[in-house]
Scaffold this active site. Structure first.
Site, short mmCIF file in Angstrom:
data_model
loop_
_atom_site.label_atom_id
_atom_site.label_comp_id
_atom_site.label_asym_id
_atom_site.label_seq_id
_atom_site.Cartn_x
_atom_site.Cartn_y
_atom_site.Cartn_z
N SER A 107 93.93 77.60 41.05
CA SER A 107 93.15 77.54 42.29
C SER A 107 93.29 76.20 43.02
O SER A 107 93.00 76.14 44.21
CB SER A 107 91.68 77.78 41.98
OG SER A 107 91.20 76.85 41.04
N HIS A 157 85.59 72.96 42.28
CA HIS A 157 86.69 72.41 43.09
C HIS A 157 86.27 71.24 43.98
O HIS A 157 85.20 71.30 44.60
CB HIS A 157 87.26 73.53 43.99
CG HIS A 157 87.72 74.72 43.20
ND1 HIS A 157 86.95 75.86 43.08
CD2 HIS A 157 88.83 74.93 42.47
CE1 HIS A 157 87.59 76.73 42.30
NE2 HIS A 157 88.74 76.19 41.92
N ASP A 217 82.66 73.28 45.64
CA ASP A 217 81.91 74.29 44.89
C ASP A 217 81.85 73.86 43.42
O ASP A 217 82.21 72.72 43.09
CB ASP A 217 82.48 75.70 45.10
CG ASP A 217 83.79 75.95 44.38
OD1 ASP A 217 84.22 75.09 43.57
OD2 ASP A 217 84.40 77.01 44.61
#
Ligand SMILES: *[C@@H]1O[C@H](CO)[C@@H](O)[C@H](O)[C@H]1NC(C)=O
Ligand SMILES: *[C@@H]1O[C@H](CO)[C@@H](O)[C@H](O)[C@H]1NC(C)=O
Ligand SMILES: *[C@@H]1O[C@H](CO)[C@@H](O)[C@H](O)[C@H]1NC(C)=O
Ligand SMILES: *[C@@H]1O[C@H](CO)[C@@H](O)[C@H](O)[C@H]1NC(C)=O
Length: 358
Positions: free
Chosen positions: A37, A329, A326
């Site tokens: 990610s 991240h 978040d």
């Protein structure tokens, strides 16, 4: 008058592309991207998965694209900045329909992916499948450009990897027996061996220049400490991450000796994030531990956007003030700082700028 003619000539010269063999135009090295990610620009929008592995809802994207793109951030990711610094356009997600030329490279990364196929199996595009996608594309280049030009294109390209975090997060979250049946060192060696298989696969297809991120300090991630009594950092995860980063460093030095022409850049995002968590204001952040978007202690409940198991979430006014966007991240501002160091900083043995120019 003479001066303006001179200027016109200079400008014309700058506009005429430099021809290389076969009359084609010399272009910047291409960029290919693999991993998780930290690098996924939206591949997971196009696979059958759950919202845990997607970031395709507001407020993701709010600081830059002004719309969610699938990036796990309020804005751009490291490869987006690297493409900009290398004077390339944004590199498209390989799985996004409609891009089939990939003139400047492709991004294969998938949120949640690890080096081990077992990590979040069934929900992500694992690294070995990402290599398969790359090999398909390499064959496409060979058909289109011919062998000589395709191999030149692939050998001057830069290959970025962000990989490992999910190999340590997934087995803890999902109680994989394979993790608990091995010592930490044995498990790390398996992760590094799988990563090496993929690096060697890219090398066999012609790749020579590589950029790697270390695994970040996951033990203090908002989402990880949430589950601890007293919300402390998890030493066991931090320990295995450090073992991974040591093993990665050793393995890259081995590969440099084993594989002729193999060059790499390794950016220590572990230290860069740790420094910012300890001392956020030094780097322009107001908050270094709590996520901008999420819920619960430290914003550690992974609910940003309201599409996952927990629907309630809060989002801060100014995402640039929070090191974490978040629960898993960093925000765009931190990401830009990392990309600048990776590109132009004191990175061993080469920074990415040197790899692009070399
Ligand atoms: C997507 O995955 C779910 C659960 O794993 C499955 O039930 C469904 O059939 C899959 N859909 C497609 C189109 O593959
Ligand atoms: C984890 O898996 C083992 C068997 O592999 C089982 O004995 C144990 O109860 C599981 N723990 C949790 C928390 O599910
Ligand atoms: C990759 O990891 C798996 C475990 O997920 C292991 O069985 C396999 O042998 C590894 N492959 C390599 C090439 O190390
Ligand atoms: C958001 O925070 C950043 C970093 O502290 C600051 O530079 C910027 O001016 C702020 N933006 C707004 C709209 O307040």
């Amino acid at each position: 008058m003479a001066k303006s003619i001179f200027l016109v000539v200079v400008v014309l010269c700058l506009l005429i592309p430099t021809p290389i063999h076969g009359g084609s135009v010399q272009q910047a090295s291409a960029l290919f991207i693999f991993g998780d990610s930290f690098f996924d620009p939206g591949n997971n929008n196009y696979i059958n998965t759950t919202s845990d592995f997607q970031a395709n809802q507001w407020p993701y994207g709010k600081s830059y694209f002004n719309t969610p793109t699938g990036r796990f951030s309020d804005g751009r990711l490291i490869p987006d900045f690297i493409a900009e610094y290398a004077k390339l356009p944004l590199i498209p997600a390989y799985l996004e329909p409609g891009n089939n030329e990939y003139t400047h490279g492709a991004n294969f990364a998938s949120g949640g992916a690890g080096a081990l196929v077992d990590s979040h199996a069934g929900f992500v595009v694992d690294l070995h499948t990402q290599l398969r996608h790359f090999n398909d594309l390499a064959n496409h280049y060979k058909q289109n450009l011919g062998d000589t030009k395709a191999s030149q294109f692939l050998s001057t390209a830069v290959y970025l990897f962000s990989c490992g975090s999910n190999d340590y997060l997934s087995p803890v979250a999902n109680n994989h027996s394979i993790y608990y049946q091995h010592t930490q060192q044995q498990y790390v060696d398996m992760v590094i061996a799988n990563l090496t298989t993929v690096i060697k696969g890219v090398y066999e297809a012609g790749g020579r220049k590589y950029g790697f991120l270390t695994v970040p300090p996951l033990g203090c991630w908002p989402a990880v400490r949430l589950k601890q009594p007293g919300n402390t950092c998890v030493k066991q995860i931090d320990d295995i991450v450090r073992l991974h980063n040591q093993a990665l460093a050793r393995q890259l030095e081995n590969l440099e000796k084993q594989l002729e022409g193999f060059m790499f850049s390794k950016f220590d995002i572990y230290s860069s994030i740790s420094d910012r968590m300890k001392n956020p204001s030094k780097y322009g952040f107001k908050e270094g531990e709590t996520a901008c978007c999420g819920s619960g202690p430290f914003g550690g409940i992974y609910s940003c956007g309201g599409m996952r198991r927990t629907k309630e979430y809060q989002v801060c006014d100014n995402a640039s003030e929070y090191l974490f966007f978040d629960s898993y991240h960093p925000n765009e501002l931190a990401t830009r700082q990392f990309a600048e160091m990776f590109w132009n900083g004191d990175v061993e043995p080469y920074n990415l700028k040197a790899l692009f120019e070399g």
